[in-house]
Design a protein around this motif. Structure first.
Motif, PDB file in Angstrom:
ATOM      1  N   THR A 199       0.852  -1.184   0.000  1.00 20.08           N
ATOM      2  CA  THR A 199       0.000   0.000   0.000  1.00 20.08           C
ATOM      3  C   THR A 199       0.887   1.232   0.000  1.00 20.08           C
ATOM      4  OG1 THR A 199      -1.678   1.244   1.240  1.00 20.08           O
ATOM      5  CG2 THR A 199      -0.135  -0.083   2.507  1.00 20.08           C
ATOM      6  N   THR A 248      -0.150   3.992   1.617  1.00 21.21           N
ATOM      7  CA  THR A 248      -0.626   4.783   2.749  1.00 21.21           C
ATOM      8  C   THR A 248       0.020   4.389   4.071  1.00 21.21           C
ATOM      9  OG1 THR A 248      -2.498   3.286   3.087  1.00 21.21           O
ATOM     10  CG2 THR A 248      -2.851   5.198   1.657  1.00 21.21           C
ATOM     11  N   ARG A 282       8.455   4.804   1.611  1.00 20.88           N
ATOM     12  CA  ARG A 282       7.083   4.805   1.108  1.00 20.88           C
ATOM     13  C   ARG A 282       7.086   5.316  -0.335  1.00 20.88           C
ATOM     14  NH1 ARG A 282       3.833   9.216  -1.004  1.00 20.88           N
ATOM     15  NH2 ARG A 282       1.662   8.520  -0.950  1.00 20.88           N
ATOM     16  N   ASP A 298       4.947   6.341  -4.018  1.00 21.95           N
ATOM     17  CA  ASP A 298       3.604   6.854  -4.343  1.00 21.95           C
ATOM     18  C   ASP A 298       2.866   5.907  -5.281  1.00 21.95           C
ATOM     19  OD1 ASP A 298       4.695   7.260  -6.852  1.00 21.95           O
ATOM     20  OD2 ASP A 298       4.242   9.406  -6.937  1.00 21.95           O
TER      21      ASP A 298
END
Length: 250
Positions: free
Chosen positions: A114, A116, A218, A220
């Motif tokens: 994910t 998020t 992380r 995008d």
């Protein structure tokens, strides 16, 4: 050095001895004996260690003496007992040329499910360490207070036909470190070839004993991940690990 302790004067007939003389003799004898005993105490305290231990932790040693030496399995260190005030100290304390360090790497692909959530970079193997340990594959645990240089590199791959952004940052004890993040744009897939780049930089951080550091990332888009690139044979090129990290004392 051996001591010749004083002999108390003998009196064969107390009837012919002045009581004041007896008192003076006792005072002189006690003073000489006290002085020699104090010198003996100093000599014993300064004597080299005669006791060597192999223990899990120095806390297992109930009554250490000045100069005792212990090898502690928990930290893989030799330590010496200085005195009651200072306690146990590692042999390399204060020696800049023997700073604490750890070097680790990972050779598996690390994929985000994910965009998020933050992902901790994992490390499967430790190439060497002194004063640090790797815990649960993500946490670099410090055994000693100090200022350290945390340096890393990540091999990034983009499977998509569009460029994508990738964030990375450092955390201490589970809390993000201010001003430690980096942002790059990973190139898109082009001509049937996936987009690749190596991201790396360093952060100077102060830690205390039992603090731990982690590297987080992380993307995008989930088509961007941390990849291990296989070696080549012609010409010979070694594997490119997905993640490399080193921590060194500064």
């Amino acid at each position: 050095m051996a001591f010749n302790y004083p002999q108390l004067k003998q009196y064969f007939s107390l009837q012919n001895v002045d009581p004041q003389q007896i008192y003076n003799d006792l005072v002189e004898y006690a003073g000489e004996l006290k002085f020699l005993l104090e010198q003996r105490d100093i000599q014993v305290n300064l004597a080299p260690a005669a006791r060597f231990y192999t223990v899990v932790s120095t806390s297992d040693i109930g009554r250490p003496r000045t100069g005792d030496v212990a090898y502690t399995a928990s930290s893989s260190q030799f330590q010496g007992f200085i005195n009651e005030s200072v306690g146990w100290q590692p042999f390399n304390a204060g020696v800049r040329s023997a700073g604490y360090f750890i070097a680790a790497q990972d050779t598996t692909d690390q994929i985000a499910t994910t965009i998020t959530a933050a992902n901790a970079v994992t490390f499967a193997s430790v190439d060497g360490s002194f004063g640090f340990s790797l815990v649960s594959s993500t946490k670099f645990m410090a055994d000693h207070d100090g200022v350290y240089n945390f340096q890393f590199s990540l091999q990034l791959t983009n499977l998509d036909a569009q460029d994508h952004e990738f964030h990375v940052w450092l955390a201490k004890n589970g809390t993000n470190l201010e001003n430690s993040a980096g942002l790059v744009t990973v190139p898109s897939k082009h001509g049937g070839v996936y987009g690749h780049m190596v991201l790396g930089y360093n952060v100077i951080v102060t830690v205390s004993s039992s603090d731990y550091l982690e590297l987080y990332w992380r993307p995008d888009n989930t088509q961007v991940y941390i990849e291990t690139v296989a070696s080549l044979t012609s010409p010979p090129v070694p594997d490119s690990p997905s993640a490399i990290a080193t921590i060194t004392q500064v």
